[in-house]
Scaffold this active site. Structure first.
Site, PDB file in Angstrom:
ATOM      1  N   TYR A 112      93.643  93.226  68.338  1.00 22.31           N
ATOM      2  CA  TYR A 112      92.456  92.876  67.548  1.00 22.31           C
ATOM      3  C   TYR A 112      92.231  93.890  66.436  1.00 22.31           C
ATOM      4  O   TYR A 112      92.327  95.098  66.648  1.00 22.31           O
ATOM      5  CB  TYR A 112      91.208  92.873  68.439  1.00 22.31           C
ATOM      6  CG  TYR A 112      91.100  91.695  69.364  1.00 22.31           C
ATOM      7  CD1 TYR A 112      91.035  90.390  68.866  1.00 22.31           C
ATOM      8  CD2 TYR A 112      91.031  91.879  70.739  1.00 22.31           C
ATOM      9  CE1 TYR A 112      90.910  89.307  69.726  1.00 22.31           C
ATOM     10  CE2 TYR A 112      90.899  90.806  71.604  1.00 22.31           C
ATOM     11  CZ  TYR A 112      90.833  89.518  71.092  1.00 22.31           C
ATOM     12  OH  TYR A 112      90.710  88.455  71.944  1.00 22.31           O
TER      13      TYR A 112
ATOM     14  N   LYS B 163      76.902 106.871  97.464  1.00 13.59           N
ATOM     15  CA  LYS B 163      76.119 105.847  96.758  1.00 13.59           C
ATOM     16  C   LYS B 163      77.044 105.046  95.849  1.00 13.59           C
ATOM     17  O   LYS B 163      78.207 105.413  95.641  1.00 13.59           O
ATOM     18  CB  LYS B 163      75.000 106.525  95.955  1.00 13.59           C
ATOM     19  CG  LYS B 163      75.508 107.488  94.882  1.00 13.59           C
ATOM     20  CD  LYS B 163      74.384 108.391  94.358  1.00 13.59           C
ATOM     21  CE  LYS B 163      74.911 109.314  93.281  1.00 13.59           C
ATOM     22  NZ  LYS B 163      73.912 110.303  92.855  1.00 13.59           N
TER      23      LYS B 163
HETATM   24  C1  LIG Z   1      74.488 111.587  92.941  1.00 15.71           C
HETATM   25  C2  LIG Z   1      73.733 112.635  93.652  1.00 15.71           C
HETATM   26  C3  LIG Z   1      74.429 113.648  94.342  1.00 15.71           C
HETATM   27  C4  LIG Z   1      75.915 113.849  94.226  1.00 15.71           C
HETATM   28  O1  LIG Z   1      76.178 114.392  92.958  1.00 15.71           O
HETATM   29  P1  LIG Z   1      77.652 114.761  92.456  1.00 15.71           P
HETATM   30  O2  LIG Z   1      77.422 115.356  91.122  1.00 15.71           O
HETATM   31  O3  LIG Z   1      78.385 113.454  92.384  1.00 15.71           O
HETATM   32  O4  LIG Z   1      78.256 115.682  93.431  1.00 15.71           O
HETATM   33  C5  LIG Z   1      73.680 114.537  95.110  1.00 15.71           C
HETATM   34  N1  LIG Z   1      72.330 114.444  95.164  1.00 15.71           N
HETATM   35  C6  LIG Z   1      71.632 113.508  94.490  1.00 15.71           C
HETATM   36  C7  LIG Z   1      70.150 113.485  94.577  1.00 15.71           C
HETATM   37  C8  LIG Z   1      72.317 112.577  93.699  1.00 15.71           C
HETATM   38  O5  LIG Z   1      71.619 111.671  93.016  1.00 15.71           O
END
Ligand SMILES: *Cc1c(COP(=O)(O)O)cnc(C)c1O
Length: 345
Positions: A242, A33
């Protein structure tokens, strides 16, 4: 070349997938994702598919479309947000399996795409996505009649192995799914490390693939090299950047490099004790991080480097995250669009 260079080591990514896979006796999928945690879901998934990964997860149908275009037909692509209004055409045309989250989504799916692969996301206590136990009890016979490909849930505290929530969610997931002849999935990276009780039929690691915590044995996947744009000498008492937040205590040499908070390097990590590396030699980051520039004390280096490295084997996305009070996930997914990206492997 005056933009920073992000190198993504796909061999390291594959090594992490294999090492996570070796911790279980079940299938290991990959979560790609947010464009593969910022590293390009197409490239990431293609490398993992070559290594043997057969199933991929994305957050939204639109991400699934981009992934299908990169992967071609064959590998499974599942969508965590389920079947939202407007998704139907994408799910059908690009063969995406929604993880249905609610009765509404179920009705929409069975009506608009009868016979089309789907899974069910169950809420075992995180209260984010998925059907709660009572809701599931009411619809499960109907759902099971339509042959789901997966029953899944997600752990809220898997990065804390001793947290009581882990066992509690495990129990709830068992109660909701025991005796059902459908593949089950509970664990992401953290859950894999909790041990076999948490593995079921399929694990879904994300962050560990990309070299992040809580996978302590992860091989770093990203390197970030920042070109030095200018160097200068400072007298004791002169200040940098800054707000004059850093003052030279001795005659100093400062290098200004091209990257800043507009590239996803949080301004909050300004006082985090970070270094930029000339080869193996750490040089302290000094002064505030600006939009496009970071200043580095190279006094002890004795020469002017052409590049300084902010992310390497020693200083990882989690080091940066700690300095900024955030997590490696956020550093990775914020990686700048203007970086020149090179893929190895
Ligand atoms: C993001 C996500 C994962 C992966 O999680 P990690 O902690 O990055 O391994 C797996 N299942 C769901 C439902 C997620 O939202």
């Amino acid at each position: 070349m005056s933009t920073a260079r992000l190198t993504i080591n796909l061999d390291a990514l594959v090594t992490n997938w294999r090492n996570l896979d070796a911790k279980t006796n079940c299938e290991t999928a990959a979560v790609v994702k947010a464009n593969g945690y910022g590293l390009d879901s197409g490239r990431v998934a293609t490398a993992l598919a070559k290594a043997g990964a057969r199933n991929f997860f994305v957050a939204a149908a639109e991400e699934g479309v981009a992934l299908r275009r990169a992967l071609g037909p064959g590998p499974g692509i599942s969508v965590f947000s389920g079947h939202m209004e407007g998704d139907t055409k994408l799910l059908r045309e690009f063969q995406l399996a929604p993880m249905l989250n609610s009765l509404d989504q179920m009705l929409r799916h069975f009506e608009s795409l009868p016979g089309h692969a789907f899974g069910v996301q169950l809420d075992s206590g995180m209260n984010r996505l998925g059907m709660e136990p009572a809701e599931w009890a009411a619809v499960r016979d109907i759902a099971l009649g339509q042959n789901p490909v997966l029953l899944m849930s997600h752990l809220a505290c898997a990065d804390e192995p001793d947290h009581a929530m882990n066992a509690q969610q495990l129990n709830v997931f068992h109660e909701m799914t025991d005796g059902i002849e459908v593949p089950r999935s509970l664990s992401a990276t953290g859950g894999i490390l909790l041990g076999p009780d948490y593995h079921f039929d399929l694990c879904r690691p994300g962050i560990g693939l990309y070299g992040g915590q809580p996978f302590g044995d992860a091989v770093p996947v990203v390197t970030l090299d920042l070109p030095v744009i200018q160097t200068r000498d400072l007298m004791p008492g002169e200040t940098v950047g800054y707000g004059n937040t850093w003052t030279a205590a001795r005659p100093s040499r400062i290098a200004t490099v091209a990257a800043g908070y507009a590239d996803g390097l949080p301004r909050a990590m300004t006082n985090g004790g970070l270094s930029a590396y000339a080869g193996d030699t750490p040089c302290p980051v000094v002064g505030r991080i600006s939009m496009d520039l970071i200043t580095i004390d190279i006094t002890d280096l004795g020469e002017d480097p052409a590049m300084l490295t902010l992310l390497n084997e020693v200083q990882t996305v989690d080091t940066l995250a700690d300095a900024a009070g955030t997590i490696g996930y956020e550093i990775l997914t914020s990686m700048g669009r203007r970086y020149a990206r090179t893929y190895q492997g």
